[in-house]
Design an enzyme around this catalytic site. Structure first.
Site, PDB file in Angstrom:
ATOM      1  N   GLU A 115      -1.342  -9.139   4.227  1.00  0.00           N
ATOM      2  CA  GLU A 115      -1.053  -9.560   5.519  1.00  0.00           C
ATOM      3  C   GLU A 115      -2.473  -9.701   6.302  1.00  0.00           C
ATOM      4  O   GLU A 115      -2.519 -10.504   7.345  1.00  0.00           O
ATOM      5  CB  GLU A 115      -0.067  -8.421   6.417  1.00  0.00           C
ATOM      6  CG  GLU A 115      -1.113  -7.085   6.987  1.00  0.00           C
ATOM      7  CD  GLU A 115      -1.134  -6.120   5.838  1.00  0.00           C
ATOM      8  OE1 GLU A 115      -0.880  -6.562   4.627  1.00  0.00           O
ATOM      9  OE2 GLU A 115      -1.546  -4.997   6.044  1.00  0.00           O
ATOM     10  N   CYS A 168       0.767  -1.268  -0.123  1.00  0.00           N
ATOM     11  CA  CYS A 168       0.104  -0.049   0.170  1.00  0.00           C
ATOM     12  C   CYS A 168       0.846   1.180   0.120  1.00  0.00           C
ATOM     13  O   CYS A 168       1.347   1.499  -1.045  1.00  0.00           O
ATOM     14  CB  CYS A 168      -1.016   0.024   1.049  1.00  0.00           C
ATOM     15  SG  CYS A 168      -2.543   1.130   0.835  1.00  0.00           S
ATOM     16  N   HIS A 194      -3.700  -5.391   0.824  1.00  0.00           N
ATOM     17  CA  HIS A 194      -2.964  -5.762   2.224  1.00  0.00           C
ATOM     18  C   HIS A 194      -2.868  -7.283   2.260  1.00  0.00           C
ATOM     19  O   HIS A 194      -3.948  -8.035   2.992  1.00  0.00           O
ATOM     20  CB  HIS A 194      -3.995  -5.076   3.291  1.00  0.00           C
ATOM     21  CG  HIS A 194      -3.424  -3.496   3.496  1.00  0.00           C
ATOM     22  ND1 HIS A 194      -2.411  -3.360   4.442  1.00  0.00           N
ATOM     23  CD2 HIS A 194      -4.063  -2.507   3.204  1.00  0.00           C
ATOM     24  CE1 HIS A 194      -2.470  -1.875   4.045  1.00  0.00           C
ATOM     25  NE2 HIS A 194      -3.455  -1.569   3.399  1.00  0.00           N
TER      26      HIS A 194
END
Ligand code: MN
Length: 233
Positions: free
Chosen positions: A213, A109, A211
């Site tokens: 994660e 990002c 994202h």
């Protein structure tokens, strides 16, 4: 030996004691992929950063607020919320020094936008105001919102993920405009917004706009962290 992955912290000081922090998802993703996470606060001294990077095997650049537009010679758009000036100096020093020393990098990002600007690129400061698109890239009401991302087959990203279309979350209001030197755009949404970049002539440099994660229960997204760990060994 597990590689040590440096993770740059976000920084806030409004209404509180100034504090450096990251969402736990980032360190958990590094652990799940077989690395050891190591959080990096604001460090502005270039020589200290150089020394620090000798102790770290790879770098994970996290999400955050926006890159100050003066970094790419533009006026600030009213929707642009810049990172703190100290974090800006720290992050640019970290990225420039990491690139000089050829550290493996996974950027996420804001991290991707940071790498793009550090390599001479520019940004769309606010997708909603600047691009006509039916695709939502930031849904402030739904944190679990996703959109489809198409991946170029001729890319390292495709080799890592193993699919040419995936669902990815999206919480960004900015995107890459002019690509940084050496970077190749490797994934897009249907509206043409760049969702991923990589640098071919570099040991490992991958940037995604989403994202991963937060989606490590999917092997497609965990694979990005595994690729960083593999490159950092
Ligand atoms: Mn998006």
């Amino acid at each position: 030996m597990k590689p040590i992955i440096g993770i740059n912290c976000d920084y806030e000081e409004e209404g509180k004691q100034p504090y450096s922090f990251t969402n736990r998802d980032y360190s958990e993703a590094v652990i799940a992929a077989g690395g050891i996470p190591f959080l990096l606060p604001i460090i502005k001294d270039k020589n200290d950063v150089k020394f620090l990077l000798k102790k770290i095997d790879g770098l994970l650049l996290t999400g955050g607020n926006d890159v100050p537009p003066q970094r790419y010679s533009e006026e600030r758009h009213e929707k642009t919320v810049c990172v703190h000036p100290d974090k800006d100096i720290s992050d640019f020093t970290l990225v420039e020094t990491s690139i000089q020393t050829k550290k493996p990098i996974l950027a996420i990002c804001y991290g991707t936008q940071l790498v793009n600007v550090a390599l001479g690129g520019s940004l769309i400061q606010d997708i909603l105001s600047e691009v006509k698109t039916p695709i939502i890239h930031k849904d402030s009401k739904n944190e679990r919102y996703t959109h489809a991302v198409t991946i170029e087959k001729n890319s390292l990203l495709y080799q890592i993920i193993g699919a040419d279309c995936i669902e990815a979350n999206s919480t960004h209001h900015q995107a890459i405009k002019r690509l940084g030197n050496g970077l190749k755009d490797t994934a897009h949404t249907e509206d043409g917004i760049i969702e991923a970049v990589e640098w071919k002539d570099y040991p490992f440099l991958m940037g995604v706009q989403w994202h991963p994660e937060r989606m490590t229960d999917s092997p497609h997204h965990l694979a990005l962290f595994k690729a960083l760990i593999k490159a950092s060994k």
